[in-house]
Design a protein around this motif. Sequence first.
Motif, PDB file in Angstrom:
ATOM      1  N   LEU A  57       0.808  -1.228   0.000  1.00 45.12           N
ATOM      2  CA  LEU A  57       0.000   0.000   0.000  1.00 45.12           C
ATOM      3  C   LEU A  57       0.840   1.277   0.000  1.00 45.12           C
ATOM      4  N   GLN A  58       2.178   1.155  -0.019  1.00 44.99           N
ATOM      5  CA  GLN A  58       3.003   2.367   0.081  1.00 44.99           C
ATOM      6  C   GLN A  58       4.319   2.198  -0.676  1.00 44.99           C
ATOM      7  N   VAL A  59       4.332   2.664  -1.915  1.00 48.19           N
ATOM      8  CA  VAL A  59       5.528   2.546  -2.771  1.00 48.19           C
ATOM      9  C   VAL A  59       5.792   3.905  -3.421  1.00 48.19           C
ATOM     10  N   LEU A 127      -1.740   9.110  -1.306  1.00 46.92           N
ATOM     11  CA  LEU A 127      -1.190  10.447  -1.100  1.00 46.92           C
ATOM     12  C   LEU A 127      -0.804  10.579   0.364  1.00 46.92           C
ATOM     13  N   GLU A 128       0.487  10.737   0.636  1.00 46.53           N
ATOM     14  CA  GLU A 128       0.998  10.846   2.006  1.00 46.53           C
ATOM     15  C   GLU A 128       1.417  12.287   2.226  1.00 46.53           C
ATOM     16  N   GLY A 129       0.573  13.059   2.930  1.00 50.38           N
ATOM     17  CA  GLY A 129       0.770  14.503   3.035  1.00 50.38           C
ATOM     18  C   GLY A 129      -0.133  15.175   2.009  1.00 50.38           C
ATOM     19  N   ALA A 139      10.782  12.807   6.740  1.00 52.99           N
ATOM     20  CA  ALA A 139      11.540  13.270   5.571  1.00 52.99           C
ATOM     21  C   ALA A 139      10.754  14.245   4.702  1.00 52.99           C
ATOM     22  N   HIS A 140       9.527  14.642   5.154  1.00 52.02           N
ATOM     23  CA  HIS A 140       8.715  15.566   4.350  1.00 52.02           C
ATOM     24  C   HIS A 140       9.210  16.998   4.520  1.00 52.02           C
ATOM     25  N   ASN A 141       9.140  17.783   3.452  1.00 52.61           N
ATOM     26  CA  ASN A 141       9.596  19.169   3.472  1.00 52.61           C
ATOM     27  C   ASN A 141       8.584  20.038   4.227  1.00 52.61           C
ATOM     28  N   GLY A 193      -1.260   9.453   9.976  1.00 47.75           N
ATOM     29  CA  GLY A 193       0.186   9.268   9.987  1.00 47.75           C
ATOM     30  C   GLY A 193       0.898  10.598  10.002  1.00 47.75           C
ATOM     31  N   HIS A 194       2.207  10.580  10.245  1.00 48.88           N
ATOM     32  CA  HIS A 194       2.976  11.812  10.449  1.00 48.88           C
ATOM     33  C   HIS A 194       2.157  12.705  11.377  1.00 48.88           C
ATOM     34  N   SER A 195       1.831  12.147  12.542  1.00 49.04           N
ATOM     35  CA  SER A 195       0.823  12.735  13.423  1.00 49.04           C
ATOM     36  C   SER A 195       1.282  12.713  14.867  1.00 49.04           C
ATOM     37  N   THR A 214      -0.718   4.985   9.337  1.00 51.39           N
ATOM     38  CA  THR A 214       0.395   4.817   8.391  1.00 51.39           C
ATOM     39  C   THR A 214       1.699   4.516   9.125  1.00 51.39           C
ATOM     40  N   HIS A 215       2.467   3.599   8.601  1.00 52.88           N
ATOM     41  CA  HIS A 215       3.729   3.111   9.176  1.00 52.88           C
ATOM     42  C   HIS A 215       3.807   3.257  10.703  1.00 52.88           C
ATOM     43  N   LEU A 216       3.112   2.335  11.356  1.00 49.67           N
ATOM     44  CA  LEU A 216       3.043   2.264  12.812  1.00 49.67           C
ATOM     45  C   LEU A 216       4.436   2.442  13.421  1.00 49.67           C
ATOM     46  N   THR A 271       6.224  -1.582   2.152  1.00 50.94           N
ATOM     47  CA  THR A 271       7.668  -1.339   2.000  1.00 50.94           C
ATOM     48  C   THR A 271       8.005   0.123   2.277  1.00 50.94           C
ATOM     49  N   ASP A 272       7.130   1.069   1.888  1.00 47.84           N
ATOM     50  CA  ASP A 272       7.486   2.499   1.869  1.00 47.84           C
ATOM     51  C   ASP A 272       8.752   2.684   1.028  1.00 47.84           C
ATOM     52  N   ALA A 273       8.893   1.867  -0.015  1.00 49.40           N
ATOM     53  CA  ALA A 273      10.115   1.880  -0.826  1.00 49.40           C
ATOM     54  C   ALA A 273      10.296   3.222  -1.529  1.00 49.40           C
TER      55      ALA A 273
HETATM   56 ZN    ZN Z   1       5.949   8.534   5.887  1.00 49.09          ZN
END
Ligand code: ZN
Length: 399
Positions: A57-59, A127-129, A139-141, A193-195, A214-216, A271-273
């Motif tokens: 679910l996250q590539v 969409l992450e962010g 790693a988000h700006n 996520g990012h929370s 998202t990514h526990l 993966t969040d690859a």
């Molecule tokens: Zn993330």
Amino acid sequence: MLITAPEVITAAAGGVLAPGYLELADGVIRLVGGGSPPRPPDLALPVGYLLPGLIDLQVNGYFGEEFQATTPAGFNGVVGRLPSLGSTAFLPTLITAPLAELADALAFVAGLAAARPAGARVLGLHLEGPFIARSRRGAHNPDWITEPSPAAVSRLIDAAKGQLRLVTLAAEIPGAIAAIRQLTQAGIVASVGHSDATAAQLAQAADAGASMVTHLFDAQRGLHHREPGVVGQALADPRLTAGLIADLHHVSRQACQIAFTAAPGRIALVTDAAACAGMPPGRYLLGGEPIELPPGDGVPPVRADGTLAGSALRMDSAVANMVTAGATLPAAVAAASRVPADLIGRADLGRIAAGAAADLVWLGPDLRTRATWIAGELVFADTLASDIVRRQADQGVPP
Ligand code: ZN
């Protein structure tokens, strides 16, 4: 076509069939069973495990290609090669960027996905962010993080032309609860996520329709015994499924094991690859900005300041890592197939069951992908698997 294997891991009713068989026709699984097959097989896998195709679910990218700044040839190349890692379906993922740029990128990738390139199924976009917490940005700006006004959310939903499937946002920022309702009403999975949300704030997000975290453990408020945070609420709340980057760098072995034990059937391996995955050490992009992949097996990429920035993980390795962390193989497989499929409303995928799509992976005894089928078509085979498939097609299955 009838296939037998020493072990079939169904990720559904039936569990493990040892030995097991399944029959495919017209891209769909028709028959599944254990013991002796009803007729001689067309293909007899001599060792290892046959399981449902893995769903990621996250590539963000792979094989040197970054989806945020991709080309048709680059995108199609990744889609064609993901089955070599056991992935038969995935969500291309875009991260925080200026709103106009994100809208353009969503529209572009949605167009590429709609052309249905050969290879792994593109199940929509993640969409992450950019609606995340500055304090948990990872790693988000930070310059492009913004609040989820109804207009901003609508703009991104519309840009993706019906292909937006999952949105990661922070639960505690102004407008988040309304945005979660807006997304959920549009049939999009809202994932927190990012929370920096408290447990109570995450529970409110779930009340509004959020069904995922998202990514526990990564980029979120951790578990404190008096303020359980995002992690504690995710593990305790049966409405929530949590993504987990099981590369054993983002999350320790023990924490992976705790997640599986505390939330059985509610962990989805991702993966969040990033673009560097499947590539040699060096400099690549994530979200249009540089990351460095250091040398070392499975070591994740980092930003210049050392922040983890995506991963270099493969889905079959994520399954294998969970087994080394103490999960059973059937539980690890389900977390990489049925759980993510169900979360995004695709009960036709992610399981070996009559009526399900014939997306399959053959893992060797080392849990490495040997062959992959999508809709019943062999789309990847390593040297040994190619040899077995060719020999059995020519000379029949050995007794
Ligand atoms: Zn993330």
